[in-house]
Design a protein around this motif. Structure first.
Motif, PDB file in Angstrom:
ATOM      1  N   PRO A   1       9.446  -6.918  18.066  1.00  0.00           N
ATOM      2  CA  PRO A   1       9.652  -7.118  19.507  1.00  0.00           C
ATOM      3  C   PRO A   1       9.547  -5.798  20.270  1.00  0.00           C
ATOM      4  N   VAL A   2       8.926  -5.834  21.432  1.00  0.00           N
ATOM      5  CA  VAL A   2       8.858  -4.667  22.315  1.00  0.00           C
ATOM      6  C   VAL A   2       9.594  -5.007  23.603  1.00  0.00           C
ATOM      7  N   THR A   3      10.315  -4.026  24.130  1.00  0.00           N
ATOM      8  CA  THR A   3      11.084  -4.228  25.359  1.00  0.00           C
ATOM      9  C   THR A   3      10.848  -3.125  26.381  1.00  0.00           C
ATOM     10  N   LYS A   4      10.070  -2.109  25.997  1.00  0.00           N
ATOM     11  CA  LYS A   4       9.837  -0.986  26.905  1.00  0.00           C
ATOM     12  C   LYS A   4       8.351  -0.632  26.940  1.00  0.00           C
ATOM     13  N   THR A   5       7.930  -0.126  28.090  1.00  0.00           N
ATOM     14  CA  THR A   5       6.541   0.312  28.239  1.00  0.00           C
ATOM     15  C   THR A   5       6.213   1.410  27.239  1.00  0.00           C
ATOM     16  N   GLU A   6       7.163   2.310  27.009  1.00  0.00           N
ATOM     17  CA  GLU A   6       6.922   3.429  26.091  1.00  0.00           C
ATOM     18  C   GLU A   6       6.626   2.935  24.681  1.00  0.00           C
ATOM     19  N   GLN A   7       7.316   1.902  24.241  1.00  0.00           N
ATOM     20  CA  GLN A   7       7.064   1.348  22.909  1.00  0.00           C
ATOM     21  C   GLN A   7       5.642   0.796  22.810  1.00  0.00           C
ATOM     22  N   LEU A   8       5.248   0.047  23.814  1.00  0.00           N
ATOM     23  CA  LEU A   8       3.915  -0.561  23.815  1.00  0.00           C
ATOM     24  C   LEU A   8       2.835   0.510  23.820  1.00  0.00           C
ATOM     25  N   HIS A   9       3.014   1.556  24.629  1.00  0.00           N
ATOM     26  CA  HIS A   9       2.015   2.624  24.711  1.00  0.00           C
ATOM     27  C   HIS A   9       1.929   3.406  23.405  1.00  0.00           C
ATOM     28  N   GLU A  10       3.085   3.688  22.798  1.00  0.00           N
ATOM     29  CA  GLU A  10       3.081   4.465  21.553  1.00  0.00           C
ATOM     30  C   GLU A  10       2.352   3.731  20.437  1.00  0.00           C
ATOM     31  N   ILE A  11       2.545   2.427  20.360  1.00  0.00           N
ATOM     32  CA  ILE A  11       1.958   1.658  19.270  1.00  0.00           C
ATOM     33  C   ILE A  11       0.507   1.278  19.544  1.00  0.00           C
ATOM     34  N   CYS A  12       0.223   0.826  20.757  1.00  0.00           N
ATOM     35  CA  CYS A  12      -1.075   0.211  21.040  1.00  0.00           C
ATOM     36  C   CYS A  12      -2.051   1.085  21.827  1.00  0.00           C
ATOM     37  N   VAL A  13      -1.582   2.138  22.442  1.00  0.00           N
ATOM     38  CA  VAL A  13      -2.458   2.934  23.303  1.00  0.00           C
ATOM     39  C   VAL A  13      -2.716   4.324  22.729  1.00  0.00           C
ATOM     40  N   GLU A  14      -1.660   5.046  22.420  1.00  0.00           N
ATOM     41  CA  GLU A  14      -1.803   6.455  22.055  1.00  0.00           C
ATOM     42  C   GLU A  14      -2.409   6.671  20.677  1.00  0.00           C
ATOM     43  N   LYS A  15      -2.167   5.768  19.743  1.00  0.00           N
ATOM     44  CA  LYS A  15      -2.611   5.969  18.366  1.00  0.00           C
ATOM     45  C   LYS A  15      -3.926   5.271  18.037  1.00  0.00           C
ATOM     46  N   GLY A  16      -4.488   4.535  18.974  1.00  0.00           N
ATOM     47  CA  GLY A  16      -5.754   3.859  18.708  1.00  0.00           C
ATOM     48  C   GLY A  16      -5.659   2.759  17.680  1.00  0.00           C
ATOM     49  N   ARG A  17      -4.533   2.045  17.671  1.00  0.00           N
ATOM     50  CA  ARG A  17      -4.339   0.979  16.690  1.00  0.00           C
ATOM     51  C   ARG A  17      -4.763  -0.377  17.262  1.00  0.00           C
ATOM     52  N   LEU A  18      -4.984  -1.311  16.360  1.00  0.00           N
ATOM     53  CA  LEU A  18      -5.258  -2.680  16.773  1.00  0.00           C
ATOM     54  C   LEU A  18      -3.922  -3.389  17.001  1.00  0.00           C
ATOM     55  N   CYS A  19      -3.807  -4.093  18.120  1.00  0.00           N
ATOM     56  CA  CYS A  19      -2.563  -4.782  18.430  1.00  0.00           C
ATOM     57  C   CYS A  19      -2.818  -6.238  18.779  1.00  0.00           C
ATOM     58  N   ALA A  20      -1.842  -7.065  18.441  1.00  0.00           N
ATOM     59  CA  ALA A  20      -1.835  -8.469  18.846  1.00  0.00           C
ATOM     60  C   ALA A  20      -0.464  -8.710  19.467  1.00  0.00           C
ATOM     61  N   LEU A  21      -0.430  -8.821  20.781  1.00  0.00           N
ATOM     62  CA  LEU A  21       0.825  -8.986  21.512  1.00  0.00           C
ATOM     63  C   LEU A  21       1.055 -10.474  21.794  1.00  0.00           C
ATOM     64  N   ILE A  22       2.128 -11.019  21.227  1.00  0.00           N
ATOM     65  CA  ILE A  22       2.447 -12.434  21.429  1.00  0.00           C
ATOM     66  C   ILE A  22       3.387 -12.542  22.618  1.00  0.00           C
ATOM     67  N   LEU A  23       2.919 -13.177  23.684  1.00  0.00           N
ATOM     68  CA  LEU A  23       3.719 -13.405  24.882  1.00  0.00           C
ATOM     69  C   LEU A  23       4.336 -14.794  24.776  1.00  0.00           C
ATOM     70  N   HIS A  24       5.649 -14.875  24.836  1.00  0.00           N
ATOM     71  CA  HIS A  24       6.326 -16.169  24.686  1.00  0.00           C
ATOM     72  C   HIS A  24       7.465 -16.259  25.689  1.00  0.00           C
ATOM     73  N   HIS A  25       7.911 -17.474  25.946  1.00  0.00           N
ATOM     74  CA  HIS A  25       8.989 -17.722  26.896  1.00  0.00           C
ATOM     75  C   HIS A  25      10.178 -18.282  26.136  1.00  0.00           C
ATOM     76  N   GLY A  26      11.220 -17.472  25.956  1.00  0.00           N
ATOM     77  CA  GLY A  26      12.341 -17.857  25.109  1.00  0.00           C
ATOM     78  C   GLY A  26      12.005 -17.616  23.641  1.00  0.00           C
ATOM     79  N   GLU A  27      12.803 -18.186  22.763  1.00  0.00           N
ATOM     80  CA  GLU A  27      12.567 -18.016  21.331  1.00  0.00           C
ATOM     81  C   GLU A  27      11.330 -18.810  20.898  1.00  0.00           C
ATOM     82  N   LEU A  28      10.579 -18.227  19.946  1.00  0.00           N
ATOM     83  CA  LEU A  28       9.437 -18.950  19.403  1.00  0.00           C
ATOM     84  C   LEU A  28       9.913 -20.195  18.661  1.00  0.00           C
ATOM     85  N   LYS A  29       9.223 -21.302  18.860  1.00  0.00           N
ATOM     86  CA  LYS A  29       9.552 -22.520  18.145  1.00  0.00           C
ATOM     87  C   LYS A  29       9.105 -22.403  16.685  1.00  0.00           C
TER      88      LYS A  29
END
Length: 352
Positions: A126-154
């Motif tokens: 889980p990500v909760t901050k912009t800094e986390q998202l940038h560190e993982i998916c932007v700065e290091k050139g990694r492949l990311c799959a961000l799952i956007l969900h509303h509430g807990e996943l079923k």
């Protein structure tokens, strides 16, 4: 890096040469590592490496991953395209190492297997901050799959994602709860609901910015088909192969905490729409003002004014009670011994 889990022991150049020439390279591994081989997860590979040998970057493995060579043996776990985990006594203790004064080699091997099993398992992060998202998916050139969900996943949604994690270990699978957080790209994406989560593929690559400065290009694309294991697998596979047609992003996406409307204030009171005398409009009756309100000069002045008016009212009531008590005594005579007066006495004293 493929993301496949590797348990690597650093050895010297001479030992590396001996192991390479041996028909049984595992004989050159530490005793505890040899004992752990039979109980390690099947998808974990084990290797011996000369960690002081220079890499193409000019650094050696110790420098590249900031490993502590004062710990012997130097064993690290590389898995899921994340930074390596160096095996330390404290980590083995948390993984169930015996509390005996001198644990046996077999006890240490069992703890090592438990630790590797826990740390090598791919997970949704889980990500909760912009800094986390940038560190993982932007700065290091990694492949990311961000799952956007509303509430807990079923359960069926989580079940559709589960087989993707071990298959695509070089992809970082992240989750963002849209019920609690705002996402800057939300308006440009298909709607995210309780029944319809979305997977957003993100790719960052090195690029040349203005005046020859190094920069990064960023692209993204949302999965719009059914949220099923088959459809998601095809989408992620295309993402890994670079076959997805990504929309170019001018700036990295951002995450912000979503204000929760309608939440009761502390104290359990309901918000008052009218302005209290000398106070601030909207403060909850019987409740507690927010920290920001408490710091405001207007709030402090209003609070002092209310306190002063309350004290003045108490004094007026006490004075009236005393006058009423004296007038009652002069008209009717002294009260009988032991009799409690309703106009004064202990009740008035307590009020004072």
């Amino acid at each position: 890096f493929s993301g496949q889990p590797w348990l690597v022991q650093c050895i010297g150049a001479d030992v590396t040469a001996t192991a390479a020439a041996s028909s049984s390279p595992s004989d050159s591994a530490h005793e505890v590592l040899q004992l752990a081989l039979v109980s390690l997860p099947k998808d974990v590979n084990v290797g011996l490496l000369d960690c002081k040998k220079r890499l193409p970057s000019g650094k050696n493995t110790l420098e590249r991953f900031r490993l502590d060579d004062s710990i012997s043996p130097l064993i690290s776990l590389f898995a899921n395209s994340r930074p390596p985990v160096q095996i330390t006594p404290s980590l083995l203790g948390k993984a169930g190492l015996s509390t005996a004064l001198f644990p046996s080699a077999r006890q240490q091997a069992a703890a090592l297997s438990n630790l590797v099993g826990q740390r090598s398992e791919p997970k949704l992060w889980p990500v909760t901050k912009t800094e986390q998202l940038h560190e993982i998916c932007v700065e290091k050139g990694r492949l990311c799959a961000l799952i956007l969900h509303h509430g807990e996943l079923k359960q069926d949604q989580a079940r559709a994602l589960r087989p993707l994690l071990p298959e695509f270990r070089n992809v970082h699978f992240l989750t963002l709860n849209m019920a609690r957080y705002d996402f800057s790209l939300a308006r440009k994406l298909p709607a995210v609901t309780r029944d319809t989560p979305r997977l957003l593929a993100i790719r960052s690559a090195a690029a040349t910015a203005d005046k020859g400065r190094k920069g990064r290009s960023l692209g993204a694309r949302a999965h719009k088909e059914d949220f099923s294991a088959v459809s998601l697998r095809e989408f992620v596979q295309s993402h890994v192969e670079g076959a997805l047609e990504l929309a170019s992003l001018r700036k990295p996406p951002e995450i912000a905490w979503r204000k929760q409307n309608g939440r009761p204030k502390a104290g359990g009171g309901k918000a008052d729409s009218k302005t209290d005398k000398g106070g601030k409009a909207g403060t909850a009756r019987g409740g507690t003002a927010s920290a920001a309100d408490a710091e405001a000069p207007d709030y402090k002045q209003g609070q002092a004014e209310r306190r002063r008016r309350h004290e003045d009212g108490v004094r007026l009531k006490q004075g009236a009670a005393r006058r009423g008590g004296r007038s009652g005594q002069s008209a009717r005579g002294s009260a009988a011994p032991g009799r409690v007066s309703t106009a004064g006495g202990p009740a008035a004293a307590a009020a004072e």
